[in-house]
Design an enzyme around this catalytic site. Structure first.
Site, PDB file in Angstrom:
ATOM      1  N   GLU A  95       0.975  -1.185  -0.174  1.00 22.51           N
ATOM      2  CA  GLU A  95       0.153   0.044  -0.005  1.00 22.51           C
ATOM      3  C   GLU A  95       0.737   1.092  -0.047  1.00 22.51           C
ATOM      4  OE1 GLU A  95      -3.869   1.500   2.566  1.00 22.51           O
ATOM      5  OE2 GLU A  95      -2.350   0.580   3.737  1.00 22.51           O
ATOM      6  N   ILE A  96       0.641   1.963  -0.958  1.00 23.49           N
ATOM      7  CA  ILE A  96       1.733   3.243  -1.207  1.00 23.49           C
ATOM      8  C   ILE A  96       0.673   4.256  -0.716  1.00 23.49           C
ATOM      9  CG2 ILE A  96       2.660   4.812  -2.850  1.00 23.49           C
ATOM     10  CD1 ILE A  96       3.133   2.383  -4.622  1.00 23.49           C
TER      11      ILE A  96
END
Length: 463
Positions: free
Chosen positions: A213-214
């Site tokens: 998850e960025i």
């Protein structure tokens, strides 16, 4: 459920490969709603993500040649392994040489098993290990294209290692935090170059879990996001991009699943019924066992930190009804699997529900039906995902659906948390959510975006 068991029950298939196999299987079958759900998410939406739908346009592609990792614990060690496996030179740094060496030894253990099973060779193992340099010396971070901190979830510790690393790395190098809950914008305040600061949230175990998850902070630049996105693809993971928020997307919604199960326990629902409901819902692990896996003490730490942060911001904190149970178990030393005791007693790789649990939380004479329990577990997640979409934490429906399946195992046959609502229909979802809210509290009140969809016939779609 078959997909997720390949990871969580030690099956032979890689998680993402299992998803692809499952989607092709569905494609060959009668096109039920479930098959449409999973094909849409694990084929069309997943491919769109991998082709760069969430990546800023116009930024040239990049590759990381040298990576620095701050913290050689379970997460840092896992990131080092997958990065070295992708051909990247890794500097694995910790406060003691012993800790850094132990982090490298994690890769050694994985590789030794692969050699023993005939999946690799001693030469390939040694070549990969040679790419990981364990150290305590920050000077060795010089030349890193990317540095990822994976230290304890404490702002002061993270700020300290951020400053030490930035004193060495190039001005244009990317600095990333592997936090699971702390807002990136706040962590970036310790940085002299917040434009190059980003969140890269890995999942445990890193070598098996396919998602990263960025998280985009307030000051994160497009080039930084693009470079983070390219790195995630480079190491063979699937990136989703979300905007900064407390708990981001995955941790925030995942928490609703385990906490709803814990709230049921407090209400007098038999713990076995809770666990069966989780599995019947299609989740890879039941909620109480899953909370033990991630640890009750961590959940309590995050809750207390959130309460402190909101108080500092002058905002009210509403504690989930299940948190008092977590607090009580932590007080008696039952902090989860890592201590061998939580909701379960863990021993020799086996587990059984703690016999005293029903004495601490007596079972009510009237037990709800399994449908009620399943609905509570699923609606809690889907509704919170809708709130994330409404608040623009989520940038796309594809990120929401793929992230929910790959991140915490939202029942894959539903096609993801937002597709769950689409398949049911907004009108039916709102009606059932309001029924649950009347019985179990305002946390089930349907998200405003779904209420609007119910009125207009809308649905969650990209583009």
């Amino acid at each position: 459920q078959h997909i997720m068991s390949s990871i969580f029950e030690g099956g032979l298939l890689d998680f993402e490969a299992a998803c692809v196999v499952e989607s092709r299987y569905f494609a060959a079958c009668v096109m039920s709603q479930e098959s449409k759900n999973i094909i849409n998410t694990l084929w069309y939406q997943l491919n769109a993500i991998k082709k760069g739908a969430s990546r800023p346009a116009g930024v040239p592609p990049s590759k990381v040649k040298k990576l620095g990792i701050l913290g050689a614990g379970m997460m840092g060690a896992g990131i080092a392994y997958v990065s070295a496996k992708a051909g990247i030179d890794v500097v694995l740094l910790d406060t003691s040489q012993e800790a850094a060496d132990k982090g490298k030894a994690y890769s050694q253990g994985l590789l030794d098993k692969a050699v023993k099973k005939g999946r690799s060779t001693a030469e390939k193992r040694d070549a990969l290990l040679a790419k990981i340099t364990p150290t305590t010396d920050y000077a060795k971070l010089d030349g890193c294209d990317l540095v990822i901190e994976a230290v304890f979830e404490d702002r002061a510790i993270k700020a300290d290692v951020t400053k030490k690393a930035e004193a060495v790395i190039a001005p244009q190098a990317v600095f990333a935090s592997n936090t699971s809950t702390l807002p990136i914008t706040g962590l970036a305040q310790a940085s002299a170059r917040p434009k190059h600061f980003i969140g890269l949230h890995f999942f445990s175990p890193v070598d098996k879990m396919p998602l990263v998850e960025i998280i985009v902070g307030k000051d994160t630049g497009d080039e930084t996001l693009a470079r983070g996105f390219d790195y995630v693809l480079q190491i063979g993971k699937t990136p989703i991009v979300v905007n900064d928020s407390r708990g981001f997307y995955t941790s925030r919604v995942f928490g609703t699943y385990v906490m709803e199960g814990i709230a049921m326990l407090k209400e007098g629902v038999h713990p076995r019924s809770i666990e069966v409901a989780g599995l019947q819902a299609g989740m890879p692990m039941p909620p109480l066992a899953l909370q033990d896996e991630v640890s009750l003490s961590l959940g309590l730490h995050v809750a207390d930190q959130t309460k402190k942060d909101l108080a500092a911001e002058g905002k009210a904190y509403t504690e989930h009804p299940g948190m008092s149970v977590v607090r009580q178990l932590c007080e008696i030393g039952r902090i989860g699997k890592k201590a061998g005791k939580g909701f379960y007693d863990w021993a020799d790789g086996d587990k059984q529900l703690w016999p005293e649990l029903t004495k601490l939380y007596p079972v009510a004479a009237h037990q709800p039906g399994q449908r009620e329990l399943i609905d509570r577990l699923m609606f809690a997640q889907a509704n919170e995902a809708a709130r994330c979409f409404e608040e623009k934490v989520l940038r796309s429906v594809a990120d929401a659906n793929v992230g929910s399946i790959f991140g915490w195992g939202f029942a894959p046959f539903h096609g993801g948390a937002l597709q769950f609502i689409n398949a049911m229909g907004a009108k039916a979802f709102v009606q059932r959510a309001r029924e649950l809210a009347a019985k179990h509290g305002p946390r089930f009140e349907p998200a405003a975006v779904v209420v609007r969809q119910a009125e207009t016939g809308g649905r969650f779609i990209d583009g």
